[in-house]
Design a protein around this motif. Structure first.
Motif, mmCIF file in Angstrom:
data_model
loop_
_atom_site.group_PDB
_atom_site.id
_atom_site.type_symbol
_atom_site.label_atom_id
_atom_site.label_comp_id
_atom_site.label_asym_id
_atom_site.label_seq_id
_atom_site.Cartn_x
_atom_site.Cartn_y
_atom_site.Cartn_z
ATOM 1 N N MET A 1 0.857 -1.173 0.000
ATOM 2 C CA MET A 1 0.000 0.000 0.000
ATOM 3 C C MET A 1 0.900 1.232 0.000
ATOM 4 O O MET A 1 1.830 1.341 0.776
ATOM 5 N N VAL A 2 0.582 2.177 -0.844
ATOM 6 C CA VAL A 2 1.328 3.428 -0.918
ATOM 7 C C VAL A 2 0.951 4.286 0.286
ATOM 8 O O VAL A 2 -0.205 4.308 0.710
ATOM 9 N N GLN A 3 1.934 5.003 0.836
ATOM 10 C CA GLN A 3 1.706 5.780 2.050
ATOM 11 C C GLN A 3 0.580 6.807 1.881
ATOM 12 O O GLN A 3 -0.236 6.979 2.787
ATOM 13 N N ASP A 4 0.507 7.484 0.733
ATOM 14 C CA ASP A 4 -0.560 8.469 0.511
ATOM 15 C C ASP A 4 -1.934 7.809 0.570
ATOM 16 O O ASP A 4 -2.867 8.363 1.141
ATOM 17 N N ASP A 5 -2.044 6.628 -0.012
ATOM 18 C CA ASP A 5 -3.311 5.894 0.011
ATOM 19 C C ASP A 5 -3.670 5.511 1.442
ATOM 20 O O ASP A 5 -4.815 5.630 1.865
ATOM 21 N N GLU A 6 -2.678 5.063 2.194
ATOM 22 C CA GLU A 6 -2.908 4.695 3.590
ATOM 23 C C GLU A 6 -3.392 5.910 4.385
ATOM 24 O O GLU A 6 -4.358 5.812 5.147
ATOM 25 N N LEU A 7 -2.769 7.054 4.189
ATOM 26 C CA LEU A 7 -3.175 8.264 4.908
ATOM 27 C C LEU A 7 -4.592 8.698 4.534
ATOM 28 O O LEU A 7 -5.359 9.130 5.398
ATOM 29 N N ARG A 8 -4.949 8.553 3.266
ATOM 30 C CA ARG A 8 -6.332 8.867 2.840
ATOM 31 C C ARG A 8 -7.322 7.925 3.512
ATOM 32 O O ARG A 8 -8.373 8.351 3.988
ATOM 33 N N GLN A 9 -6.987 6.648 3.569
ATOM 34 C CA GLN A 9 -7.881 5.688 4.201
ATOM 35 C C GLN A 9 -8.018 5.948 5.701
ATOM 36 O O GLN A 9 -9.113 5.826 6.260
ATOM 37 N N VAL A 10 -6.937 6.337 6.341
ATOM 38 C CA VAL A 10 -6.988 6.637 7.769
ATOM 39 C C VAL A 10 -7.823 7.901 8.006
ATOM 40 O O VAL A 10 -8.577 7.980 8.978
ATOM 41 N N ALA A 11 -7.737 8.868 7.102
ATOM 42 C CA ALA A 11 -8.577 10.071 7.207
ATOM 43 C C ALA A 11 -10.056 9.696 7.084
ATOM 44 O O ALA A 11 -10.908 10.248 7.796
ATOM 45 N N LEU A 12 -10.360 8.750 6.210
ATOM 46 C CA LEU A 12 -11.741 8.279 6.073
ATOM 47 C C LEU A 12 -12.202 7.558 7.334
ATOM 48 O O LEU A 12 -13.376 7.643 7.708
ATOM 49 N N VAL A 13 -11.294 6.877 7.994
ATOM 50 C CA VAL A 13 -11.614 6.236 9.273
ATOM 51 C C VAL A 13 -12.078 7.299 10.263
ATOM 52 O O VAL A 13 -13.103 7.138 10.931
#
Length: 74
Positions: A1-13
């Motif tokens: 998983m790319v870090q930017d994608d992970e950060l976007r998903q965590v923001a959605l959390v």
């Protein structure tokens, strides 16, 4: 998983948990999500980090909500 994608998903959390727990200030939800996410900083496998963050943050926020209700009732 790319870090930017992970950060976007965590923001959605954080967004989902804020919507699910409107009695908890959004800043508090975001703080909990950041703290839980930071706990996975050294995890080599990143694929499930957002899911694990959501589970951990959900449990902590539920505990906060439960503690507030208990304090209010007592």
């Amino acid at each position: 998983m790319v870090q930017d994608d992970e950060l976007r998903q965590v923001a959605l959390v954080a967004e989902r948990l804020s919507a699910r727990h409107p009695a908890v200030p959004r800043e508090s939800v975001e703080d909990v999500v950041r703290e839980v996410h930071a706990g996975f900083a050294r995890s080599p496998v990143r694929d499930f980090v957002p899911l694990l963050v959501e589970r951990g943050a959900r449990a902590r926020i539920a505990g906060l909500t439960h503690a507030r209700v208990r304090r209010f009732v007592s």
